[in-house]
Design an enzyme around this catalytic site. Sequence first.
Site, PDB file in Angstrom:
ATOM      1  N   HIS A 158       0.817  -1.219   0.000  1.00 33.78           N
ATOM      2  CA  HIS A 158       0.000   0.000   0.000  1.00 33.78           C
ATOM      3  C   HIS A 158       0.853   1.273   0.000  1.00 33.78           C
ATOM      4  O   HIS A 158       0.293   2.370  -0.101  1.00 33.78           O
ATOM      5  CB  HIS A 158      -0.939   0.028   1.206  1.00 33.78           C
ATOM      6  CG  HIS A 158      -1.963  -1.070   1.203  1.00 33.78           C
ATOM      7  ND1 HIS A 158      -2.783  -1.313   0.128  1.00 33.78           N
ATOM      8  CD2 HIS A 158      -2.282  -1.987   2.154  1.00 33.78           C
ATOM      9  CE1 HIS A 158      -3.574  -2.342   0.411  1.00 33.78           C
ATOM     10  NE2 HIS A 158      -3.293  -2.766   1.627  1.00 33.78           N
ATOM     11  N   ASP A 193      -2.935 -10.554  -2.476  1.00 33.68           N
ATOM     12  CA  ASP A 193      -3.465 -10.067  -1.205  1.00 33.68           C
ATOM     13  C   ASP A 193      -4.961  -9.778  -1.348  1.00 33.68           C
ATOM     14  O   ASP A 193      -5.434  -9.459  -2.443  1.00 33.68           O
ATOM     15  CB  ASP A 193      -2.719  -8.795  -0.809  1.00 33.68           C
ATOM     16  CG  ASP A 193      -2.954  -8.355   0.617  1.00 33.68           C
ATOM     17  OD1 ASP A 193      -2.090  -8.606   1.465  1.00 33.68           O
ATOM     18  OD2 ASP A 193      -4.008  -7.742   0.886  1.00 33.68           O
ATOM     19  N   HIS A 195      -6.413  -7.229  -0.374  1.00 30.61           N
ATOM     20  CA  HIS A 195      -6.530  -5.808  -0.695  1.00 30.61           C
ATOM     21  C   HIS A 195      -5.776  -5.497  -1.994  1.00 30.61           C
ATOM     22  O   HIS A 195      -4.730  -6.084  -2.270  1.00 30.61           O
ATOM     23  CB  HIS A 195      -5.932  -4.945   0.422  1.00 30.61           C
ATOM     24  CG  HIS A 195      -6.555  -5.176   1.764  1.00 30.61           C
ATOM     25  ND1 HIS A 195      -5.970  -5.984   2.723  1.00 30.61           N
ATOM     26  CD2 HIS A 195      -7.702  -4.703   2.305  1.00 30.61           C
ATOM     27  CE1 HIS A 195      -6.740  -6.000   3.799  1.00 30.61           C
ATOM     28  NE2 HIS A 195      -7.794  -5.241   3.569  1.00 30.61           N
TER      29      HIS A 195
END
Length: 341
Positions: A158, A193, A195
């Site tokens: 991220h 993942d 996300h």
Amino acid sequence: MKAVYSELHRSHDPQFFLVRGVIKRTTEQPERADRLLAGLKAGKHHLVEPTAFGQGPRTRVHSPEYLSFLAEAWEAWSALGDAGAEMIANMHPVRNAGTYPTHIVGRLGWHTVDTACPIGPGTWAAACAASDVATTAAQLVMDGEDAAYALCRPPGHHAYRDLAGGFCFLNTTAIAAAHLRLKHERVAVLDVDVHHGNGTQGIFYERGDVLTVSIHADPNSFYPFVWGYAHERGAGPGLGTNLNIPLPIGTGDDGYLQALWKAQAMIAAFAPGALVVALGLDASEHDPLAGLAVTTDGFRRIGHAIARLKLPTVFVQEGGYLSDSLGANLTAVLAGFEAAR
């Protein structure tokens, strides 16, 4: 398969996590690594200490201002005298005609996209160790290993070029990919993942030499909400080298494997010299974040499918939080990969 690991991850022990207005203990805890280590032991993987590569690999991915901020942040925060036990921003400028701030509170807001990345006294040391772990795994593959696994904590996918977010500070997946580029003309990143790998996408979005593919829970109702949609395909020289495959919340093994087949076709067409797998295990049916519903056998099948790409492969640990199946899921995905090679 060799597994790279550093105990320095323990110096990062965040506490704060804001969920729908409720402050909770973060799910990104040091115990995650203990459970992953148990999974490596069950799979009889050989642990390797990371090599200290210094700032070089980090500067290929992150801006000088951002790296300076992370290195200096805790000392500057502590000097305020009335600051809290963790660094959490109370403002996040959108940067419209903004001026880069000099005050630590302003810099903290400038360089964090959300409140899910509290900085403590050992965060920088842990993040640097994680970048060395990822780079060492990439170097092992460059030196002839068929594959290597990097137990990185804190995670990385991220983190943007100059933004921390979602538990992530240094983008270890991107760092591994950039290191592999020293040898290979093209490198692919496959993010499994739960996300979306928004930071990795952002770093490579306008580059044609790194393909980024992410399979994840639909951002319409799951973090990071504003990135990860299918229409995001790259820009400029990178147009067509970004593929997002959002899945309905609760998707299980068969639906996930169908998405992975689509990802495999894109990667094969790109013809990279090496592959980085952003190995989030939080797609698990037992993960506390509850986005997807992949079983332990499903992770074995994921590993088996990745191996069929027949590429030198670096697995970089991303998400995967505290559940009784976390270690077993790591064992399964690596065993599935090795069985197919």
